[in-house]
Design a protein around this motif. Structure first.
Motif, short mmCIF file in Angstrom:
data_model
loop_
_atom_site.label_atom_id
_atom_site.label_comp_id
_atom_site.label_asym_id
_atom_site.label_seq_id
_atom_site.Cartn_x
_atom_site.Cartn_y
_atom_site.Cartn_z
N ALA A 207 0.84 -1.19 0.00
CA ALA A 207 0.00 0.00 0.00
C ALA A 207 0.88 1.24 0.00
O ALA A 207 1.85 1.33 0.76
N ALA A 208 0.54 2.19 -0.86
CA ALA A 208 1.28 3.44 -0.97
C ALA A 208 0.34 4.60 -0.63
O ALA A 208 -0.88 4.43 -0.60
N PRO A 209 0.90 5.77 -0.38
CA PRO A 209 0.03 6.91 -0.08
C PRO A 209 -0.85 7.28 -1.27
O PRO A 209 -0.62 6.84 -2.40
N ASP A 210 -1.85 8.09 -1.02
CA ASP A 210 -2.71 8.65 -2.07
C ASP A 210 -3.47 7.59 -2.86
O ASP A 210 -3.66 7.72 -4.08
N GLY A 211 -3.88 6.52 -2.19
CA GLY A 211 -4.73 5.55 -2.85
C GLY A 211 -4.05 4.74 -3.94
O GLY A 211 -4.70 4.29 -4.89
N ALA A 212 -2.76 4.53 -3.82
CA ALA A 212 -2.01 3.75 -4.80
C ALA A 212 -1.48 2.47 -4.17
O ALA A 212 -1.51 2.29 -2.96
N ALA A 213 -1.01 1.57 -5.03
CA ALA A 213 -0.38 0.34 -4.57
C ALA A 213 0.85 0.08 -5.42
O ALA A 213 0.88 0.44 -6.61
N LEU A 214 1.86 -0.52 -4.82
CA LEU A 214 3.05 -0.94 -5.54
C LEU A 214 2.98 -2.44 -5.73
O LEU A 214 2.69 -3.18 -4.80
N GLU A 216 5.19 -5.68 -6.78
CA GLU A 216 6.54 -6.20 -6.97
C GLU A 216 6.46 -7.67 -7.35
O GLU A 216 5.79 -8.46 -6.67
N THR A 217 7.15 -8.03 -8.43
CA THR A 217 7.10 -9.40 -8.94
C THR A 217 8.47 -10.04 -9.04
O THR A 217 8.59 -11.16 -9.51
N GLY A 218 9.52 -9.34 -8.63
CA GLY A 218 10.86 -9.88 -8.74
C GLY A 218 11.61 -9.36 -9.94
O GLY A 218 12.82 -9.52 -10.05
N SER A 219 10.90 -8.74 -10.89
CA SER A 219 11.58 -8.20 -12.07
C SER A 219 11.19 -6.74 -12.29
O SER A 219 11.19 -6.25 -13.40
N GLY A 220 10.84 -6.05 -11.21
CA GLY A 220 10.50 -4.64 -11.32
C GLY A 220 9.34 -4.29 -10.41
O GLY A 220 8.68 -5.15 -9.84
N THR A 221 9.11 -2.98 -10.28
CA THR A 221 8.03 -2.47 -9.44
C THR A 221 7.11 -1.61 -10.27
O THR A 221 7.58 -0.77 -11.06
N LEU A 222 5.82 -1.81 -10.13
CA LEU A 222 4.82 -1.05 -10.86
C LEU A 222 3.88 -0.37 -9.87
O LEU A 222 3.53 -0.93 -8.84
N ARG A 223 3.49 0.85 -10.20
CA ARG A 223 2.53 1.59 -9.39
C ARG A 223 1.18 1.54 -10.09
O ARG A 223 1.09 1.75 -11.30
N LEU A 224 0.14 1.27 -9.33
CA LEU A 224 -1.20 1.16 -9.89
C LEU A 224 -2.22 1.60 -8.86
O LEU A 224 -1.90 1.73 -7.68
N PRO A 225 -3.46 1.85 -9.26
CA PRO A 225 -4.48 2.24 -8.28
C PRO A 225 -4.72 1.13 -7.27
O PRO A 225 -4.76 -0.05 -7.63
N ALA A 226 -4.90 1.50 -6.00
CA ALA A 226 -5.14 0.49 -4.97
C ALA A 226 -6.39 -0.32 -5.27
O ALA A 226 -6.47 -1.49 -4.90
N ILE A 274 -5.73 -2.85 -16.49
CA ILE A 274 -5.16 -2.19 -15.31
C ILE A 274 -4.01 -1.29 -15.76
O ILE A 274 -3.08 -1.74 -16.44
N THR A 275 -4.11 -0.02 -15.43
CA THR A 275 -3.07 0.93 -15.78
C THR A 275 -1.98 0.92 -14.73
O THR A 275 -2.25 1.09 -13.53
N ALA A 276 -0.73 0.70 -15.17
CA ALA A 276 0.39 0.64 -14.23
C ALA A 276 1.60 1.32 -14.85
O ALA A 276 1.77 1.32 -16.08
N GLU A 277 2.43 1.92 -13.99
CA GLU A 277 3.63 2.58 -14.48
C GLU A 277 4.84 2.11 -13.69
O GLU A 277 4.75 1.89 -12.48
N PRO A 278 5.98 1.94 -14.35
CA PRO A 278 7.20 1.52 -13.62
C PRO A 278 7.65 2.61 -12.65
O PRO A 278 7.60 3.81 -12.97
N VAL A 279 8.09 2.19 -11.47
CA VAL A 279 8.60 3.12 -10.45
C VAL A 279 9.79 2.47 -9.78
O VAL A 279 10.02 1.26 -9.92
N PRO A 280 10.57 3.23 -9.02
CA PRO A 280 11.68 2.62 -8.27
C PRO A 280 11.16 1.60 -7.26
O PRO A 280 10.01 1.68 -6.81
#
Length: 443
Positions: A207-214, A216-226, A274-280
């Motif tokens: 869970a991330a701030p502002d109603g988002a979720a991260l 993680e699958t082992g090959s990167g991190t994606l941010r998407l709506p919670a 599902i809309t997702a964007e790569p993040v750190p």
């Protein structure tokens, strides 16, 4: 009618118990129900080659019992470790009537019944079904969901991921293809505090701030709506099944896939709209597990000595609680007012309510006499472990079953008179002193 498989040894011959349950139970658990269980595995022929798993996954379940030295073993998947008081009382009764009188808490917050007698499988299935602990017979081994145990209780975190866990469990059970997941595939749901994010999930949601979720699958991190967190987790699990089928190696988990066969995570999310964007990657605040004692004003956390909850302890925990949550640290969060009288009553049942108690942070595998592969009665030695800030885990052999995550002191039996302490041999007679010194060193 036969209703479940009895595992006669890891990867060995299988048999069935004769039905002693009701007709309705037999109808829910028909013959052949487990025929599609995912595959188990010889070692690679040469180092560096992909692991090939071409036999049945021997991971036990509630309907697939494993024959141990102390009787049969059943492993119950409890998403987010959740038990209602009624379910806790039912398990206490089952442990007493069919097993050795106790429940073991696993490193995933699941539960194990040990010492089950031969031929009890149908009766066990009926009792678990009556308690609402088998919502999907075909999916019972794949409901591996760990979630932040204190989510929604202490004001920390960005979302109540306990609610995500319930929604994910329902989505898994409703998806026929999900039944093909291995019994070891793990979903981890962290509410943003960082207490479970590092537990080795195959699909991890944070869970991330502002109603988002991260994600993680082992090959990167994606941010998407919670709001899309649960559909995204399911889509990724199915993408893994597609990749595993294409690889043809019978992989249980994404990390076992050979190069060139990674799942198409982004494509799976796109197909699920599902809309997702790569993040750190997620930067964990490093929140430690909750200490034994009060947890905010709504709950309390206790540890089960060596992960064992006797029937009496289960009943004491259920008394007056809204729900129980088994934790990956072999403890229990009881959602109930954390009064001094309640803590004292639980301590009187042998539960650990004080973080300074010697048994806090001490875990062990089954050891002798329960496990035939063990070289020592590690639980007897672990019970005498001295206190200290670092966790310590006692293992009866080099498999090191049930070890914790993170930093811990590893104590492994070499034979009945010698242990390896973090790889160095120590006589059993000097073990307590050596463990005491190791537990106080800086990590």
């Amino acid at each position: 009618m036969p209703i479940c498989i009895v595992e006669r040894g890891v990867g060995g011959p299988e048999g069935t118990g004769e039905s002693a349950g009701s007709h309705s139970v037999a109808a829910r658990f028909p013959v052949g129900m487990l025929a599609a269980m995912p595959p188990t595995p010889p070692s690679p022929a040469e180092p560096g080659e992909p692991r090939i798993r071409d036999r049945g996954d021997a991971c036990p379940g509630a309907l697939r019992l494993h024959a141990a030295a102390d009787g049969f073993l059943a492993r119950l998947r409890l998403p987010a470790g959740r038990l209602t008081p009624r379910q806790a009382l039912a398990l206490a009764d089952v442990a007493e009537t069919l097993g050795d009188g106790s429940l073991s808490v696993t490193s995933r917050g699941n539960a194990e019944l040990r010492g089950l007698r031969d031929g009890c499988d149908a009766r066990l299935a009926a009792l678990l079904d009556d308690a609402g602990l088998l919502p999907s017979p075909t999916h019972e081994r794949v409901r591996n969901i760990v979630a932040s145990p204190a989510a929604g209780l202490d004001g920390l975190g960005h979302a109540d991921v306990q609610l995500w866990a319930r929604a994910l469990d329902a989505a898994l059970c409703a998806e026929p293809r999900a039944a093909a997941l291995s019994g070891r595939f793990l979903f981890v749901l962290d509410d943003g505090r960082g207490d479970v994010a590092a537990l080795g999930g195959d699909v991890t949601l944070i869970a991330a701030p502002d109603g988002a979720a991260l994600l993680e699958t082992g090959s990167g991190t994606l941010r998407l709506p919670a709001a899309d967190a649960v559909p995204a987790a399911l889509a990724c699990a199915l993408a893994f099944l597609d990749a595993a089928a294409a690889a043809g190696t019978g992989a249980w988990r994404p990390r076992e896939l050979p190069p060139g066969h990674l799942p198409d995570w982004a494509g799976a999310l796109h197909r699920a709209a599902i809309t997702a964007e790569p993040v750190p990657p997620f930067s964990s605040p490093g929140t430690p597990p909750p200490a034994p004692g009060p947890l905010g004003g709504r709950a309390l956390h206790v540890l089960a000595p060596l992960g064992r909850l006797t029937a009496g302890r289960l009943r004491a925990l259920a008394d007056g609680a809204a729900e129980l949550r088994l934790t990956p640290w072999r403890g229990v969060v009881a959602v109930a007012p954390p009064t001094g009288a309640r803590l004292s009553a639980l301590a009187a049942h042998g539960l650990i309510t004080d973080p300074a108690a010697p048994g806090a942070g001490v875990t062990a595998c089954t050891g002798l006499p329960g496990c035939a592969k063990s070289l020592a009665d590690v639980r007897a030695d672990a019970a005498a472990a001295p206190g200290g800030p670092l966790p310590v885990h006692y293992s009866g052999c080099e498999r090191r079953c049930g070890h914790p995550h993170g930093t811990w002191i590893e104590v492994t039996a070499r034979d009945s008179g010698t242990y390896l302490l973090d790889g160095a041999p120590v006589p059993r007679t000097a073990l307590a002193e050596a463990v005491a010194a190791a537990r106080t060193r800086k990590s």
